[in-house]
Design a protein around this motif. Structure first.
Motif, PDB file in Angstrom:
ATOM      1  N   GLU A  70       0.815  -1.219   0.000  1.00  0.00           N
ATOM      2  CA  GLU A  70       0.000   0.000   0.000  1.00  0.00           C
ATOM      3  C   GLU A  70       0.849   1.269   0.000  1.00  0.00           C
ATOM      4  O   GLU A  70       0.327   2.374  -0.176  1.00  0.00           O
ATOM      5  N   LEU A  71       2.149   1.124   0.196  1.00  0.00           N
ATOM      6  CA  LEU A  71       3.062   2.271   0.219  1.00  0.00           C
ATOM      7  C   LEU A  71       3.761   2.490  -1.121  1.00  0.00           C
ATOM      8  O   LEU A  71       4.595   3.388  -1.248  1.00  0.00           O
ATOM      9  N   ALA A  72       3.425   1.685  -2.101  1.00  0.00           N
ATOM     10  CA  ALA A  72       4.068   1.786  -3.411  1.00  0.00           C
ATOM     11  C   ALA A  72       3.851   3.153  -4.037  1.00  0.00           C
ATOM     12  O   ALA A  72       2.786   3.768  -3.889  1.00  0.00           O
ATOM     13  N   GLY A  73       4.861   3.657  -4.726  1.00  0.00           N
ATOM     14  CA  GLY A  73       4.745   4.894  -5.488  1.00  0.00           C
ATOM     15  C   GLY A  73       4.821   6.167  -4.682  1.00  0.00           C
ATOM     16  O   GLY A  73       4.558   7.256  -5.221  1.00  0.00           O
ATOM     17  N   ARG A  74       5.206   6.089  -3.424  1.00  0.00           N
ATOM     18  CA  ARG A  74       5.244   7.273  -2.563  1.00  0.00           C
ATOM     19  C   ARG A  74       6.636   7.900  -2.470  1.00  0.00           C
ATOM     20  O   ARG A  74       6.787   8.977  -1.895  1.00  0.00           O
ATOM     21  N   GLY A  75       7.644   7.211  -2.988  1.00  0.00           N
ATOM     22  CA  GLY A  75       8.997   7.774  -2.968  1.00  0.00           C
ATOM     23  C   GLY A  75       9.895   7.228  -1.880  1.00  0.00           C
ATOM     24  O   GLY A  75      10.967   7.783  -1.621  1.00  0.00           O
ATOM     25  N   LEU A  76       9.498   6.128  -1.248  1.00  0.00           N
ATOM     26  CA  LEU A  76      10.268   5.543  -0.157  1.00  0.00           C
ATOM     27  C   LEU A  76      11.443   4.714  -0.661  1.00  0.00           C
ATOM     28  O   LEU A  76      11.408   4.163  -1.759  1.00  0.00           O
ATOM     29  N   VAL A  77      12.468   4.586   0.202  1.00  0.00           N
ATOM     30  CA  VAL A  77      13.594   3.704  -0.118  1.00  0.00           C
ATOM     31  C   VAL A  77      13.582   2.461   0.760  1.00  0.00           C
ATOM     32  O   VAL A  77      14.428   1.575   0.602  1.00  0.00           O
ATOM     33  N   GLY A  78      12.629   2.368   1.704  1.00  0.00           N
ATOM     34  CA  GLY A  78      12.573   1.212   2.564  1.00  0.00           C
ATOM     35  C   GLY A  78      11.557   1.374   3.666  1.00  0.00           C
ATOM     36  O   GLY A  78      10.821   2.371   3.718  1.00  0.00           O
ATOM     37  N   VAL A  79      11.537   0.378   4.562  1.00  0.00           N
ATOM     38  CA  VAL A  79      10.602   0.398   5.692  1.00  0.00           C
ATOM     39  C   VAL A  79      11.331  -0.030   6.961  1.00  0.00           C
ATOM     40  O   VAL A  79      12.249  -0.842   6.929  1.00  0.00           O
ATOM     41  N   ALA A  80      10.887   0.535   8.083  1.00  0.00           N
ATOM     42  CA  ALA A  80      11.390   0.134   9.389  1.00  0.00           C
ATOM     43  C   ALA A  80      10.298  -0.643  10.101  1.00  0.00           C
ATOM     44  O   ALA A  80       9.143  -0.211  10.142  1.00  0.00           O
ATOM     45  N   VAL A  81      10.661  -1.802  10.655  1.00  0.00           N
ATOM     46  CA  VAL A  81       9.664  -2.662  11.293  1.00  0.00           C
ATOM     47  C   VAL A  81      10.198  -3.228  12.605  1.00  0.00           C
ATOM     48  O   VAL A  81      11.407  -3.358  12.798  1.00  0.00           O
ATOM     49  N   ILE A  82       9.276  -3.560  13.476  1.00  0.00           N
ATOM     50  CA  ILE A  82       9.608  -4.257  14.726  1.00  0.00           C
ATOM     51  C   ILE A  82       8.923  -5.623  14.703  1.00  0.00           C
ATOM     52  O   ILE A  82       9.543  -6.642  14.427  1.00  0.00           O
ATOM     53  N   SER A  83       7.605  -5.638  14.956  1.00  0.00           N
ATOM     54  CA  SER A  83       6.897  -6.909  15.102  1.00  0.00           C
ATOM     55  C   SER A  83       6.824  -7.708  13.806  1.00  0.00           C
ATOM     56  O   SER A  83       6.736  -8.940  13.846  1.00  0.00           O
ATOM     57  N   ALA A  84       6.846  -7.044  12.661  1.00  0.00           N
ATOM     58  CA  ALA A  84       6.780  -7.763  11.389  1.00  0.00           C
ATOM     59  C   ALA A  84       7.926  -8.748  11.245  1.00  0.00           C
ATOM     60  O   ALA A  84       7.813  -9.764  10.545  1.00  0.00           O
ATOM     61  N   ILE A  85       9.052  -8.449  11.908  1.00  0.00           N
ATOM     62  CA  ILE A  85      10.193  -9.363  11.913  1.00  0.00           C
ATOM     63  C   ILE A  85      10.304 -10.083  13.249  1.00  0.00           C
ATOM     64  O   ILE A  85      10.218 -11.300  13.329  1.00  0.00           O
ATOM     65  N   PHE A  86      10.480  -9.324  14.321  1.00  0.00           N
ATOM     66  CA  PHE A  86      10.805  -9.938  15.604  1.00  0.00           C
ATOM     67  C   PHE A  86       9.615 -10.592  16.291  1.00  0.00           C
ATOM     68  O   PHE A  86       9.783 -11.414  17.184  1.00  0.00           O
ATOM     69  N   GLY A  87       8.401 -10.244  15.873  1.00  0.00           N
ATOM     70  CA  GLY A  87       7.214 -10.884  16.419  1.00  0.00           C
ATOM     71  C   GLY A  87       6.799 -12.124  15.663  1.00  0.00           C
ATOM     72  O   GLY A  87       5.840 -12.800  16.044  1.00  0.00           O
ATOM     73  N   ALA A  88       7.535 -12.446  14.605  1.00  0.00           N
ATOM     74  CA  ALA A  88       7.201 -13.612  13.783  1.00  0.00           C
ATOM     75  C   ALA A  88       7.720 -14.897  14.424  1.00  0.00           C
ATOM     76  O   ALA A  88       8.741 -14.896  15.113  1.00  0.00           O
ATOM     77  N   ASP A  89       7.034 -16.002  14.174  1.00  0.00           N
ATOM     78  CA  ASP A  89       7.498 -17.299  14.670  1.00  0.00           C
ATOM     79  C   ASP A  89       8.837 -17.671  14.042  1.00  0.00           C
ATOM     80  O   ASP A  89       9.693 -18.268  14.697  1.00  0.00           O
ATOM     81  N   ASP A  90       9.003 -17.321  12.775  1.00  0.00           N
ATOM     82  CA  ASP A  90      10.245 -17.592  12.054  1.00  0.00           C
ATOM     83  C   ASP A  90      10.813 -16.260  11.576  1.00  0.00           C
ATOM     84  O   ASP A  90      10.368 -15.711  10.566  1.00  0.00           O
TER      85      ASP A  90
END
Length: 226
Positions: free
Chosen positions: A187-207
């Motif tokens: 949903e963030l496509a086309g806005r001019g970003l170079v990346g994303v910062a995440v916490i739970s999307a990585i560290f809250g995952a089972d794997d």
């Protein structure tokens, strides 16, 4: 204006911001250390690590040792390592830089403390904050929260049109933060970003490794058009 003349500066900084992992000990399993989780995400392709530690006193030896351990890991993988908020510790241990919010030390003062060769990231929620941060020496901006998030109780939501306006108003790279998942990053496509910062999307995952790889694929596909 960006003043960084270090290893991770200018155009060299941009690709390192694609998959920006922010630690949170809330997601630790019994007997696990933050460094264990960081190694997992680095092995799977995380490109940037921020140590965000809200449960240890800023001047504690435990925090210092934790920072040194994660810093060593990041150097092993050639990935930038920054501290959240703690400019004094960042300067002491010589890490790659620091990230500060609008309620933390003012960006210009941080730049004076850490010098011209360190990465300075600044959180912003408005175009005015973003432009001022760049003028005061920020190397990149973290803008958000772009989705509802439970990781920060005081997070202010930023609509996606404002996110795009910030990207257009500054010449330094911008990453999105707040509530980002492997699914909604599209949903963030086309806005001019170079990346994303995440916490739970990585560290809250089972794997953690699988989550990192999936997020990286989606960032490449939807934000970086790879």
């Amino acid at each position: 204006m960006n003043q960084n003349t270090g290893k991770f500066s200018g155009e060299a900084l941009v690709p390192t911001l694609a998959v920006y992992a922010v630690t949170d000990r809330h997601w630790l399993k019994p007997g696990q250390k933050l460094a264990d989780q960081v190694r997992e995400t680095l092995e799977a392709g995380a490109t940037f690590i921020q140590l965000r530690e809200k449960d240890l006193p800023e001047d504690s030896e435990e925090l210092r040792q934790e920072a040194l351990e994660i810093q060593e890991l990041c150097r092993e993988y050639g990935v930038p390592f920054v501290l959240d908020d703690d400019a004094a510790l960042a300067a002491e241990i010589g890490c790659d830089g620091i990230h500060v919010g609008q309620e933390d030390m003012e960006a210009g003062a941080v730049r004076e403390l850490v010098g011209p060769d360190k990465i300075l990231g600044v959180s912003a929620q408005t175009v005015e904050e973003a432009v001022l941060a760049e003028e005061r020496g920020a190397d990149y901006l973290g803008v958000g929260a772009v989705f509802p998030t439970g990781s920060k109780d005081d997070a202010i939501e930023v609509d996606h049109d404002t996110l795009e306006a910030i990207c257009k108003a500054v010449s330094i790279p911008v990453i999105a933060i707040g509530g980002i998942t492997v699914d909604n990053v599209k949903e963030l496509a086309g806005r001019g970003l170079v990346g994303v910062a995440v916490i739970s999307a990585i560290f809250g995952a089972d794997d953690i490794g699988a989550a990192t790889r999936e997020l990286s694929r989606n960032v490449d596909k939807y934000l970086l058009n790879k």
